[in-house]
Write an enzyme that holds these catalytic residues in place. Structure first.
Site: not given
Ligand code: PMP
Length: 405
Positions: A122, A199, A202, A225, A363
């Site tokens: 991401h 990270d 998810q 999430k 993203c």
């Molecule tokens: N890493 C992953 C794998 C994600 O799916 C996301 C959110 N879609 C993020 C990071 C970023 O999370 P946040 O926008 O809540 O900071």
């Protein structure tokens, strides 16, 4: 028996009608809905406990501080960390990664050093490293993928050199759904004394996480999430790294003593929590963890696995549909394309059938470039989804396919 009716009744938004039909919500990888238990924790805080923390001796301040610090312990236990001071509250995964990229980068990354990440990241676990490497004249290297959307572990091993200072990968891909073998990746990196950031944006809502068993050096996730509010997240870091890293932001709370000429910094975890924190978010996160705990992460994982296999089988029956991400180890995320149909066009029609899916690059623009596709249609499932809702997704996808083919 999984108590699906009881669970659905806990989420008021699931009763919402969209275009006069019940909402079928499959955008859980973007954000999950919130149960009443979380909503009530937030309103309860404002009705009975609201106060700034750590600074007052009066009743409310002490009460709010106790609740805030208790939440830190609840989170420590949730991810099986050793110490509560290894839990740093952030705005979310994005801020947690930025904190490490900035602070670890300043201390440990110099010109010519290398950082390894993957092509499936991401932007939140990509751009901070890319920019830090550009600033420090370091090199960012990428783990490629195998055909099924899993990481090429053999290629990863060849990327490690004596200049590698950090490895950073996602636990679960928000596009492909791949569950990466992070324990194996961490063990490989540790053989060369290289720390690893995972990270977990998810993963935390879908499986048991044990940061000590994984031996992760850093683990990041977002409250929103995992059924908690937006604007709150966590950076877990091993004490030894956090002790050595410089503060990320300066201000109140993170100081010990301030003089006209210099400042000494607070101990962990406060060194990394400058300013008034998001107390309502922290208490909402605590309520969400208790909620998940009451259902049981093993039950959640099994229920979602069943939804994933049902949806995968049914979707594959649709003419011209291709799924991206077919690893054996997958979480409840399905990304797909309908032959030559742009995902945005399909998404518009699916939405009109009261079914919420996400379309676009999610993203993960480098991943789209790597796969040579403009984006995907993504359905991501939570434990409040049902097979009946998946049947409605099927109908909507079929309709889009017929109309646009
Ligand atoms: N890493 C992953 C794998 C994600 O799916 C996301 C959110 N879609 C993020 C990071 C970023 O999370 P946040 O926008 O809540 O900071």
């Amino acid at each position: 028996m999984f108590p699906i009716e009881k669970i659905r009744a806990d989420f008021p938004i699931l009763q919402t009608k969209v275009y006069n039909k019940p909402l079928a919500y499959f955008d859980n990888a973007a954000t999950t809905q919130k149960p009443l238990q979380v909503i009530r924790a937030i309103t309860g805080y404002y009705e009975k406990e609201n106060c700034n923390i750590h600074r007052g001796v009066h009743f409310l301040s002490v009460k709010a501080t106790e609740a805030y610090e208790d939440a830190r312990c609840v989170i420590r236990d949730f991810i099986h960390a050793q110490h509560s001071h290894e839990i740093i509250f952030t705005r979310g995964t994005t801020e947690a990664v930025n904190l490490v990229a900035d602070s670890f980068g300043k201390k440990f990354i110099a010109e010519g050093d290398e950082v390894i990440t993957s092509v499936m990241e991401h932007h939140s676990n990509f751009v901070p490293w890319q920019q830090m490497c550009l600033q420090r004249k370091a090199t960012l290297k990428f783990i490629p993928l195998l055909e099924d959307g899993s990481l090429d572990i053999a290629a990863f091993q060849t990327l490690i050199t004596e200049k590698t200072r950090l490895v950073t990968v996602t636990h679960i891909s928000n596009v492909l759904g791949t569950i990466n073998p992070v324990k194996e990746i961490i063990a490989m990196a540790h053989q060369h004394a290289i720390p690893v950031l995972i990270d977990g944006a998810q993963s935390v809502a879908h499986m048991n996480i044990d940061v000590q068993d994984l031996d992760a050096d850093f683990y990041c996730f977002s409250g929103h999430k995992m059924y908690a509010p937006m604007g709150i997240g966590v950076l877990y870091g091993k004490e030894r790294w956090l002790e050595e890293m410089p503060p990320y932001q300066m201000g109140g709370e993170m100081i010990k003593d301030v003089f006209f000429t210099h400042t000494t910094f607070n101990e962990l975890p406060f060194k990394f929590e400058a300013g008034t924190p998001n107390v309502e978010g922290v208490l909402g996160l605590r309520a969400a963890i208790r909620y998940l705990h009451d259902i049981g992460m093993d039950q959640i994982e099994a229920y979602e696995r069943d939804l994933l296999s049902y949806a995968t089988q049914r979707l594959l029956g649709i003419e011209g549909l291709k799924i991206y991400g077919t690893s054996k180890h997958k979480a409840s995320v399905i990304s797909f394309l309908l032959h030559k149909i742009h995902p945005y066009d399909a998404g518009m029609i699916i939405d009109k059938m009261s079914v919420a899916v996400r379309t676009g690059h999610h993203c993960a623009m480098p991943l789209m470039e790597y796969l040579k596709i403009p984006g995907t249609i993504r359905a991501s499932f939570a434990f409040y989804n049902t097979k009946e809702e998946i049947d409605r997704l099927l109908e909507a996808v079929k309709k889009a396919n017929e109309m646009l083919s």
